[in-house]
Scaffold this motif. Structure first.
Motif, PDB file in Angstrom:
ATOM      1  N   PRO A 448      -8.737  34.737  51.765  1.00 26.81           N
ATOM      2  CA  PRO A 448      -8.778  35.107  50.502  1.00 26.81           C
ATOM      3  C   PRO A 448     -10.517  35.385  50.093  1.00 26.81           C
ATOM      4  O   PRO A 448     -11.503  34.612  50.620  1.00 26.81           O
ATOM      5  N   VAL A 449     -10.716  35.935  49.057  1.00 24.05           N
ATOM      6  CA  VAL A 449     -12.301  36.133  48.601  1.00 24.05           C
ATOM      7  C   VAL A 449     -12.755  34.609  48.403  1.00 24.05           C
ATOM      8  O   VAL A 449     -11.909  33.940  47.744  1.00 24.05           O
ATOM      9  N   ASP A 450     -13.847  34.564  48.306  1.00 22.52           N
ATOM     10  CA  ASP A 450     -14.516  33.165  47.988  1.00 22.52           C
ATOM     11  C   ASP A 450     -14.338  31.903  49.265  1.00 22.52           C
ATOM     12  O   ASP A 450     -14.899  31.093  49.032  1.00 22.52           O
ATOM     13  N   SER A 451     -13.657  32.332  49.969  1.00 26.33           N
ATOM     14  CA  SER A 451     -13.311  31.003  50.971  1.00 26.33           C
ATOM     15  C   SER A 451     -14.169  31.268  52.119  1.00 26.33           C
ATOM     16  O   SER A 451     -14.386  30.141  52.896  1.00 26.33           O
ATOM     17  N   ASP A 452     -15.045  32.404  52.039  1.00 25.60           N
ATOM     18  CA  ASP A 452     -15.908  32.691  53.127  1.00 25.60           C
ATOM     19  C   ASP A 452     -16.869  31.857  53.319  1.00 25.60           C
ATOM     20  O   ASP A 452     -17.159  31.081  54.496  1.00 25.60           O
ATOM     21  N   ARG A 453     -17.601  31.462  52.237  1.00 24.91           N
ATOM     22  CA  ARG A 453     -18.591  30.258  52.191  1.00 24.91           C
ATOM     23  C   ARG A 453     -18.145  29.042  52.663  1.00 24.91           C
ATOM     24  O   ARG A 453     -18.832  28.386  53.455  1.00 24.91           O
ATOM     25  N   LEU A 454     -17.021  28.684  52.225  1.00 24.30           N
ATOM     26  CA  LEU A 454     -16.366  27.351  52.617  1.00 24.30           C
ATOM     27  C   LEU A 454     -16.602  27.117  54.043  1.00 24.30           C
ATOM     28  O   LEU A 454     -16.759  26.350  54.561  1.00 24.30           O
ATOM     29  N   LEU A 455     -15.522  28.538  54.649  1.00 25.13           N
ATOM     30  CA  LEU A 455     -15.626  28.419  56.089  1.00 25.13           C
ATOM     31  C   LEU A 455     -16.883  28.163  56.736  1.00 25.13           C
ATOM     32  O   LEU A 455     -17.046  27.550  57.752  1.00 25.13           O
ATOM     33  N   GLU A 456     -17.782  29.231  56.265  1.00 26.38           N
ATOM     34  CA  GLU A 456     -19.115  29.657  57.125  1.00 26.38           C
ATOM     35  C   GLU A 456     -19.688  27.983  57.042  1.00 26.38           C
ATOM     36  O   GLU A 456     -20.405  27.513  58.155  1.00 26.38           O
ATOM     37  N   GLU A 457     -19.918  27.195  56.117  1.00 26.76           N
ATOM     38  CA  GLU A 457     -20.408  25.951  56.098  1.00 26.76           C
ATOM     39  C   GLU A 457     -19.710  24.968  57.053  1.00 26.76           C
ATOM     40  O   GLU A 457     -20.448  24.192  57.420  1.00 26.76           O
ATOM     41  N   PHE A 459     -18.460  25.924  60.072  1.00 25.25           N
ATOM     42  CA  PHE A 459     -18.544  26.410  61.411  1.00 25.25           C
ATOM     43  C   PHE A 459     -18.890  25.134  62.423  1.00 25.25           C
ATOM     44  O   PHE A 459     -18.215  25.398  63.369  1.00 25.25           O
ATOM     45  N   PRO A 460     -19.819  24.818  62.355  1.00 22.78           N
ATOM     46  CA  PRO A 460     -20.199  23.629  63.390  1.00 22.78           C
ATOM     47  C   PRO A 460     -19.178  22.752  63.404  1.00 22.78           C
ATOM     48  O   PRO A 460     -19.007  22.423  64.776  1.00 22.78           O
ATOM     49  N   MET A 461     -18.738  22.014  62.515  1.00 21.84           N
ATOM     50  CA  MET A 461     -17.566  21.050  62.599  1.00 21.84           C
ATOM     51  C   MET A 461     -16.138  21.791  63.157  1.00 21.84           C
ATOM     52  O   MET A 461     -15.828  21.169  64.359  1.00 21.84           O
ATOM     53  N   MET A 462     -16.033  23.028  62.928  1.00 21.16           N
ATOM     54  CA  MET A 462     -14.851  23.788  63.430  1.00 21.16           C
ATOM     55  C   MET A 462     -15.306  23.810  65.041  1.00 21.16           C
ATOM     56  O   MET A 462     -14.190  24.046  65.944  1.00 21.16           O
ATOM     57  N   GLU A 463     -16.189  24.117  65.262  1.00 21.82           N
ATOM     58  CA  GLU A 463     -16.526  24.462  66.904  1.00 21.82           C
ATOM     59  C   GLU A 463     -16.428  23.159  67.323  1.00 21.82           C
ATOM     60  O   GLU A 463     -15.958  23.108  68.614  1.00 21.82           O
ATOM     61  N   LYS A 464     -16.862  21.968  67.008  1.00 21.78           N
ATOM     62  CA  LYS A 464     -16.620  20.700  67.447  1.00 21.78           C
ATOM     63  C   LYS A 464     -15.029  20.326  67.833  1.00 21.78           C
ATOM     64  O   LYS A 464     -14.836  19.850  68.648  1.00 21.78           O
ATOM     65  N   LEU A 465     -14.335  21.101  67.101  1.00 25.09           N
ATOM     66  CA  LEU A 465     -13.012  20.636  67.012  1.00 25.09           C
ATOM     67  C   LEU A 465     -12.410  21.709  68.075  1.00 25.09           C
ATOM     68  O   LEU A 465     -10.880  21.690  68.207  1.00 25.09           O
ATOM     69  N   GLY A 466     -13.033  22.547  68.554  1.00 23.92           N
ATOM     70  CA  GLY A 466     -12.391  23.561  69.493  1.00 23.92           C
ATOM     71  C   GLY A 466     -12.039  24.862  69.079  1.00 23.92           C
ATOM     72  O   GLY A 466     -11.534  25.778  69.714  1.00 23.92           O
ATOM     73  N   LEU A 509     -17.817  13.328  51.949  1.00 25.63           N
ATOM     74  CA  LEU A 509     -18.253  13.099  53.211  1.00 25.63           C
ATOM     75  C   LEU A 509     -17.940  13.960  54.484  1.00 25.63           C
ATOM     76  O   LEU A 509     -16.780  14.435  54.505  1.00 25.63           O
ATOM     77  N   MET A 510     -18.722  14.419  55.267  1.00 26.94           N
ATOM     78  CA  MET A 510     -18.568  15.229  56.422  1.00 26.94           C
ATOM     79  C   MET A 510     -17.508  14.600  57.144  1.00 26.94           C
ATOM     80  O   MET A 510     -16.425  15.347  57.560  1.00 26.94           O
ATOM     81  N   ASN A 511     -17.502  13.338  57.602  1.00 29.09           N
ATOM     82  CA  ASN A 511     -16.632  12.808  58.302  1.00 29.09           C
ATOM     83  C   ASN A 511     -15.196  12.647  57.892  1.00 29.09           C
ATOM     84  O   ASN A 511     -14.222  12.938  58.561  1.00 29.09           O
ATOM     85  N   GLU A 512     -15.173  12.779  56.488  1.00 28.08           N
ATOM     86  CA  GLU A 512     -13.802  12.858  55.813  1.00 28.08           C
ATOM     87  C   GLU A 512     -13.168  14.275  56.004  1.00 28.08           C
ATOM     88  O   GLU A 512     -11.959  14.404  56.412  1.00 28.08           O
ATOM     89  N   ILE A 513     -13.988  15.084  55.906  1.00 29.97           N
ATOM     90  CA  ILE A 513     -13.411  16.726  55.899  1.00 29.97           C
ATOM     91  C   ILE A 513     -12.882  16.578  57.446  1.00 29.97           C
ATOM     92  O   ILE A 513     -11.964  17.228  57.824  1.00 29.97           O
ATOM     93  N   GLU A 514     -13.618  16.446  58.334  1.00 29.15           N
ATOM     94  CA  GLU A 514     -13.331  16.674  59.788  1.00 29.15           C
ATOM     95  C   GLU A 514     -12.064  15.759  60.096  1.00 29.15           C
ATOM     96  O   GLU A 514     -11.099  16.265  60.493  1.00 29.15           O
ATOM     97  N   THR A 515     -11.896  14.539  59.515  1.00 27.69           N
ATOM     98  CA  THR A 515     -10.600  13.842  59.869  1.00 27.69           C
ATOM     99  C   THR A 515      -9.375  14.150  59.139  1.00 27.69           C
ATOM    100  O   THR A 515      -8.480  14.688  59.746  1.00 27.69           O
ATOM    101  N   LYS A 516      -9.604  15.053  57.758  1.00 29.52           N
ATOM    102  CA  LYS A 516      -8.718  15.687  57.323  1.00 29.52           C
ATOM    103  C   LYS A 516      -8.233  16.812  57.895  1.00 29.52           C
ATOM    104  O   LYS A 516      -7.029  17.378  58.044  1.00 29.52           O
ATOM    105  N   THR A 517      -9.277  17.523  58.287  1.00 28.78           N
ATOM    106  CA  THR A 517      -8.934  19.051  59.302  1.00 28.78           C
ATOM    107  C   THR A 517      -8.349  18.622  60.359  1.00 28.78           C
ATOM    108  O   THR A 517      -7.102  19.337  60.768  1.00 28.78           O
ATOM    109  N   ILE A 518      -8.654  17.481  61.046  1.00 27.65           N
ATOM    110  CA  ILE A 518      -7.785  17.099  62.287  1.00 27.65           C
ATOM    111  C   ILE A 518      -6.301  17.040  62.002  1.00 27.65           C
ATOM    112  O   ILE A 518      -5.410  17.530  62.614  1.00 27.65           O
ATOM    113  N   ALA A 519      -6.242  16.070  60.852  1.00 24.33           N
ATOM    114  CA  ALA A 519      -4.823  15.894  60.357  1.00 24.33           C
ATOM    115  C   ALA A 519      -3.906  17.050  60.038  1.00 24.33           C
ATOM    116  O   ALA A 519      -2.697  17.214  60.601  1.00 24.33           O
ATOM    117  N   ARG A 520      -4.476  18.028  59.577  1.00 18.53           N
ATOM    118  CA  ARG A 520      -4.239  19.364  59.245  1.00 18.53           C
ATOM    119  C   ARG A 520      -3.641  20.121  60.658  1.00 18.53           C
ATOM    120  O   ARG A 520      -2.531  20.730  60.645  1.00 18.53           O
TER     121      ARG A 520
END
Ligand code: ADP
Ligand code: MG
Length: 579
Positions: A448-457, A459-466, A509-520
């Motif tokens: 969806p429009v506008d989610s791009d910036r969210l995602l690009e920010e 990237f490094p975290m998502m890369e860590k997650l595989g 917190l970055m850490n929280e985003i990561e944990t939430k992402t993992i839970a998702r």
């Protein structure tokens, strides 16, 4: 400009700025005065969101006529004699400046009569200037009227929020006090309508219902632990009832509402690993502590405090809350009578997203209410959060596993259980190389429009997650690899699920985003309800769950299992005297 002493009115206005920040602060000071005056009945009337009128009437001890003028002077108080008294304060007020401050920024009136006096007295003050003392007929007690708040400090008015917000602050404040003083009748009328009316019958659940909702009030767990120098009482939400912020948390220390980040942290820590990161419990906790161990004179509004034994208080809160949670939460037990209803159809994919709006309360599952829990006497039967060794019986409804333990029957939600297993595995791998799978064909995903910036920010975290993702065009991405556990699921859906997380309001917190992402991710990857599992798969899931650190809840805090005790079964079959 030469140095000079400020005129009294200006000095008072400056001082008032500290005490009277908004209409709710006026309500707070006046209600505290009424409580200090031993009132049993406090009536608060608010008009124009508190800017037009705030009136607080009580049936307390009243003020003798010859002291009324004094009560309105700065540093005039009946609650403090010596400097040492400051360290054993048993009243809410003690600074002797609330009335003076409020009167300096409003059109103010106070009418009071003691029980002994035949006539009451009334005093009006405008912008700090006292009128003459009038003798009037009045009921025993005190009525304070505050009109046109900040009429003479227009700059203050500019800082006020929208009327609804100011009203919400007032409402929240009075409700909190009603909760702290359940034996006192509170009546709050906002713009002509009754916003709160408590009976004063001492039942806190009744006030909780007004504060949250009857349903939530019913589910809140009772905390009650008495230590040597500290009593921790109150209510906390079960793990399946959460909010996206800390606003549902209130603390009272010796009957005083305080804002204390450390206390809130102690509370949240008690839920450690029972709540998904980024979700917060709701709680109202009352601490009683010897007055000499608390310094209440830290801030003009007296809502910040200092403890002399901070660590003890912190760990006391944590342990008391943890105890309440463990006594209840881990394995919800089925209470009698069991109703044999068909298994509800459930859409696991959409269930928890329903209420993820900011500030919303999330119900993640229907579990027995805490009261019902308590009535089964589950209090001490489950001292820790592990599960016993289980023997698999089979799968029912393509959604649940049935297993036998030493103390009865266990029904396990296969999806929730698998989520927990994957989550702990993933978390354990964090920081190392997370197994990732390169896709044979890169998949193009349009967002969806506008989610791009969210995602690009991210990237490094998502890369860590595989994940391996690259920009392909406006709002379009190319996914080259995904975490192995997601293999087989649609990569674009997986990414969409992940970005939803970044849109949440409170994920600092970055850490929280990561944990939430993992839970998702784990939620996505877990077996679904409706999926047939082979006996081997069932067994493996059960074994994996037993090995988990927090096997009884999924990462979102929902129960993974329900326990039917032998005792319950025997009673149900009439083998034991039913209650
Ligand atoms: P403080 O509460 O810090 O003493 P205040 O300015 O709020 O200072 O009040 C000054 C004094 O006026 C109090 O100490 C108390 O003696 C008296 N007072 C104020 N409100 C009431 C009330 N509702 N009933 C009885 N006495 C009151
Ligand atoms: Mg006061």
């Amino acid at each position: 400009m030469p140095i000079r002493i400020l005129p009294v009115e200006i000095a008072s206005q400056i001082a008032a700025g500290e005490v009277v920040e908004r209409p709710a602060s006026v309500v707070k000071e006046l209600v505290e005065n009424a409580l200090d005056a031993d009132a049993t009945h406090i009536t608060i009337t608010v008009e124009g969101a508190g800017q037009k009128l705030i009136e607080v009437a009580d049936n307390g001890i009243g003020i003798p006529r010859d002291e009324l003028q004094l009560a309105l002077s700065r540093h005039a108080t009946s609650k403090l004699n010596t400097a040492e008294d400051l360290f054993r304060i048993a009243t809410l007020g003690f600074r002797g400046e609330a009335l003076a401050s409020i009167a300096s920024v409003s059109r103010f009136s106070i009418t009071s009569r003691t029980k002994e006096a035949e006539m009451g007295a009334r005093l009006q003050v405008e912008g700090g200037k006292q009128g003459d003392l009038q003798v009037v007929g009045a009921p025993a007690g005190t009525v304070v009227g505050v009109e046109d708040l900040f009429y003479n400090v227009p700059a203050r008015r500019k800082f006020l929020k929208k009327d609804v917000t100011e009203r919400r602050h007032i409402d929240a404040l009075v409700t909190r006090y009603a909760l702290a003083y359940p034996n006192i009748r509170f009546q709050l009328t906002l713009e002509g309508r009754t916003a709160l009316h408590t009976s004063g019958n001492g039942d806190r659940r009744e006030v909780l219902a007004a504060m949250f909702s009857p349903d939530i009030a019913r589910q809140m767990l009772e905390v009650n632990t008495i230590y040597d120098h500290l009593t921790v009482q109150g209510f906390v939400s079960p793990t399946n009832l959460t909010r996206s912020n800390r606003r549902g948390i209130s603390f009272f220390v010796n009957g005083r509402w305080v804002q204390d980040f450390t206390l809130a942290t102690a509370l949240v820590q008690a839920y450690h690993s029972m709540l998904m990161v980024g979700r917060f419990p709701m709680a109202v906790i009352f601490l009683e502590i010897p007055p000499e161990e608390v310094d209440v004179n830290v801030h003009p509004t007296k809502s910040e405090i200092r403890f002399s034994q901070r660590d003890e208080v912190f760990s006391g809160v944590q342990r008391a809350v943890r105890r309440a949670l463990l006594a209840y939460s881990p394995v919800p037990m089925v209470q009698t009578p069991v109703r044999w209803t068909p298994f509800p159809k459930r859409e696991f994919g959409s269930k928890t997203e329903l209420s993820d709006q900011p500030d919303s309360i999330e119900y993640s599952e229907d579990v027995p209410s805490p009261r019902e829990q308590a009535s089964i006497g589950g209090q001490h039967s489950l001292p820790d959060s592990s599960v016993p060794l289980l023997r698999l019986v089979g799968q029912v409804g393509t959604a649940f596993l049935v297993a036998e333990g030493p103390d009865g029957l266990y029904l396990i939600d296969q999806h929730a259980a698998h989520e927990r297993v994957l989550f702990e595995r993933f978390m354990a791998q964090r920081g190392q190389e997370i197994p990732s799978q390169t896709l044979l064909e890169p998949v193009t995903v349009e967002l969806p429009v506008d989610s791009d910036r969210l995602l690009e920010e991210q990237f490094p975290m998502m890369e860590k997650l595989g994940f391996q993702i690259e920009v392909f065009g406006p709002n379009t991405y190319r996914v080259r690899s995904i975490p192995s556990i997601l293999l087989g699921s649609d990569p674009s859906a997986a990414i969409r699920v992940v970005i939803e997380e970044f849109e949440e309001d409170e994920t600092p917190l970055m850490n929280e985003i990561e944990t939430k992402t993992i839970a998702r991710i784990c939620k996505r990857a877990a077996v679904k309800s409706g999926q047939v599992l082979s006996p081997e798969e069932q067994k493996a899931l059960l074994n994996d769950l037993e090995a988990c650190q927090v096997p009884r809840t999924c990462p979102h805090g929902r129960p993974t299992m329900i326990h039917l005790s032998i005792d319950l079964l025997e009673r149900q079959f009439g083998r034991k005297g039913s209650r």
